[in-house]
Design an enzyme around this catalytic site. Structure first.
Site, PDB file in Angstrom:
ATOM      1  N   ILE A 174       5.901  -3.144   7.611  1.00 32.92           N
ATOM      2  CA  ILE A 174       5.364  -3.508   8.917  1.00 32.92           C
ATOM      3  C   ILE A 174       6.335  -4.401   9.684  1.00 32.92           C
ATOM      4  O   ILE A 174       6.381  -4.380  10.914  1.00 32.92           O
ATOM      5  CB  ILE A 174       3.978  -4.173   8.774  1.00 32.92           C
ATOM      6  CG1 ILE A 174       3.194  -4.107  10.084  1.00 32.92           C
ATOM      7  CG2 ILE A 174       4.082  -5.590   8.260  1.00 32.92           C
ATOM      8  CD1 ILE A 174       2.663  -2.747  10.405  1.00 32.92           C
ATOM      9  N   ASP A 234      -6.928  -3.351   4.625  1.00 36.00           N
ATOM     10  CA  ASP A 234      -5.719  -2.720   5.151  1.00 36.00           C
ATOM     11  C   ASP A 234      -6.016  -1.698   6.239  1.00 36.00           C
ATOM     12  O   ASP A 234      -5.375  -1.711   7.291  1.00 36.00           O
ATOM     13  CB  ASP A 234      -4.936  -2.055   4.019  1.00 36.00           C
ATOM     14  CG  ASP A 234      -3.455  -1.967   4.339  1.00 36.00           C
ATOM     15  OD1 ASP A 234      -2.778  -3.015   4.292  1.00 36.00           O
ATOM     16  OD2 ASP A 234      -2.981  -0.864   4.668  1.00 36.00           O
ATOM     17  N   SER A 276      13.126 -13.905   4.424  1.00 38.25           N
ATOM     18  CA  SER A 276      12.623 -13.178   3.271  1.00 38.25           C
ATOM     19  C   SER A 276      12.607 -14.134   2.088  1.00 38.25           C
ATOM     20  O   SER A 276      13.052 -15.281   2.194  1.00 38.25           O
ATOM     21  CB  SER A 276      13.500 -11.956   2.979  1.00 38.25           C
ATOM     22  OG  SER A 276      12.963 -11.197   1.916  1.00 38.25           O
ATOM     23  N   LYS A 279      -2.845  -8.383  10.322  1.00 37.91           N
ATOM     24  CA  LYS A 279      -4.185  -8.223   9.763  1.00 37.91           C
ATOM     25  C   LYS A 279      -4.069  -7.777   8.301  1.00 37.91           C
ATOM     26  O   LYS A 279      -3.020  -7.248   7.893  1.00 37.91           O
ATOM     27  CB  LYS A 279      -5.019  -7.235  10.609  1.00 37.91           C
ATOM     28  CG  LYS A 279      -4.397  -5.827  10.729  1.00 37.91           C
ATOM     29  CD  LYS A 279      -4.662  -4.970   9.522  1.00 37.91           C
ATOM     30  CE  LYS A 279      -3.743  -3.788   9.477  1.00 37.91           C
ATOM     31  NZ  LYS A 279      -3.561  -3.283   8.085  1.00 37.91           N
TER      32      LYS A 279
END
Length: 330
Positions: free
Chosen positions: A13, A174, A34, A95
């Site tokens: 994403i 999800d 990261s 989300k």
């Protein structure tokens, strides 16, 4: 001057958001973080991002970053967003907002205390065509609406994070959240009763579910999501004067209105200028930040909490439990 956006996380994403920002006029991919410097540098190189960090804390400490988009697994959202807020950094969190309502409550309380903007990146809430759908339903385009159906299914049960309870996996948080969001935007939150069932994976998370909501005014919403099968992703809203068919409920592409004789009455499309739909949540966040607000009307904090509590209630009914549910540090 471009608005400087930071991306926390380098998964699937995050790539979608980075590619979107790269095409937005007046916005730039300014920094990325990261868990390892190597992954951050690799991601930064792909999108020509000038600042790459091997820790999330370092990204949050960059004074130039105006907004941090969190793209980590649900189980990490609370900790990642908390780090950003403690550094005074506005947050656009993917989300589901958190793994459960307790985490959401603590996070929003901290944001209010510190006066820092935070919202959930549930992109459907920000899309112009979705707002048009709500407007049409409220304007008697199909008469008085009584029933709604919405589904979303992808063959994603082999994605490791989605079957791991410790990562708050499962279909509900999800993809199931999209039919729920579609219903909430069209019918509101006056739910009188819910009947819901799910099937589980071997790891104990929900794999697919059927949720029926009974709302005030004799309205009913039938919602479905699955990690096993690809669905048509349609939404249908039916009233006493006709019905509306929405192609792709999580990112509406086309909306068609029919009368009671199945004759096409009108058709609406997503804006031709739309990149892919991710841009609207970024623009709404920056607009709110520039206006000195800590939330956006597209996704108010109260609705974020209501939805997280509703998701919790469904998981309790199904016996789907995450390690995050028993944390004691909130």
């Amino acid at each position: 001057m471009s608005h400087k956006i930071g991306i926390l996380g380098t998964g699937h994403i995050a790539h979608k958001m980075a590619s979107t920002i790269a095409r937005m006029e007046g916005y730039e991919n300014y920094a990325v973080a990261s868990r390892t410097q190597e992954k951050a540098c690799q991601f930064a190189g792909q999108y020509h991002i000038p600042h790459a960090y091997g820790s999330y804390e370092a990204l949050a400490a960059n004074p130039e970053v105006e907004l941090i988009y969190i793209a980590t697994p649900h189980s990490s959202h609370y900790d990642n967003a908390r780090t950003c807020i403690l550094h005074g950094k506005p947050v656009l969190c993917e989300k589901a907002f958190t793994a459960n309502a307790r985490e959401a409550e603590a996070l929003l309380a901290l944001a209010r205390e510190r006066g820092v903007f935070i919202t959930e990146a549930i992109w459907t809430r920000f899309m112009p065509l979705m707002h048009k759908i709500v407007e049409l339903v409220n304007s008697d385009a199909i008469g008085r609406p009584y029933t709604l159906s919405a589904n979303l299914g992808y063959t994603i049960d082999k994605v490791p994070r989605l079957v791991r309870p410790e990562l708050a996996g499962g279909s509900l948080l999800d993809i199931g959240i999209y039919p729920l969001t579609f219903a909430a935007m069209v019918f509101g939150s006056d739910i009188e009763r819910t009947e819901a069932v799910c099937s589980k994976t071997d790891t104990g998370v929900d794999a697919q579910e059927s949720i029926t909501q009974f709302l005030s005014g004799n309205r009913m919403a039938v919602l479905h999501s699955s990690m096993y099968s690809r669905s048509d992703r349609k939404g249908i809203i039916s009233g006493d004067k006709g019905y509306m068919v929405v192609e792709n409920i999580n990112c509406p592409e086309v909306v068609r209105i029919y009368d009671t004789m199945d004759r096409l009455q009108a058709e609406y499309h997503a804006p031709q200028s739309q990149i892919n739909g991710y841009e609207y949540e970024v623009m709404a966040s920056i607009e709110a930040i520039e206006g000195g607000r800590i939330e956006t009307p597209c996704m108010p904090h109260a609705e974020m909490l209501r939805m997280m509590r509703y998701l919790d209630s469904l998981r309790r009914q199904w016996g789907v439990v995450f390690p995050n549910d028993s944390r004691t540090d909130l």
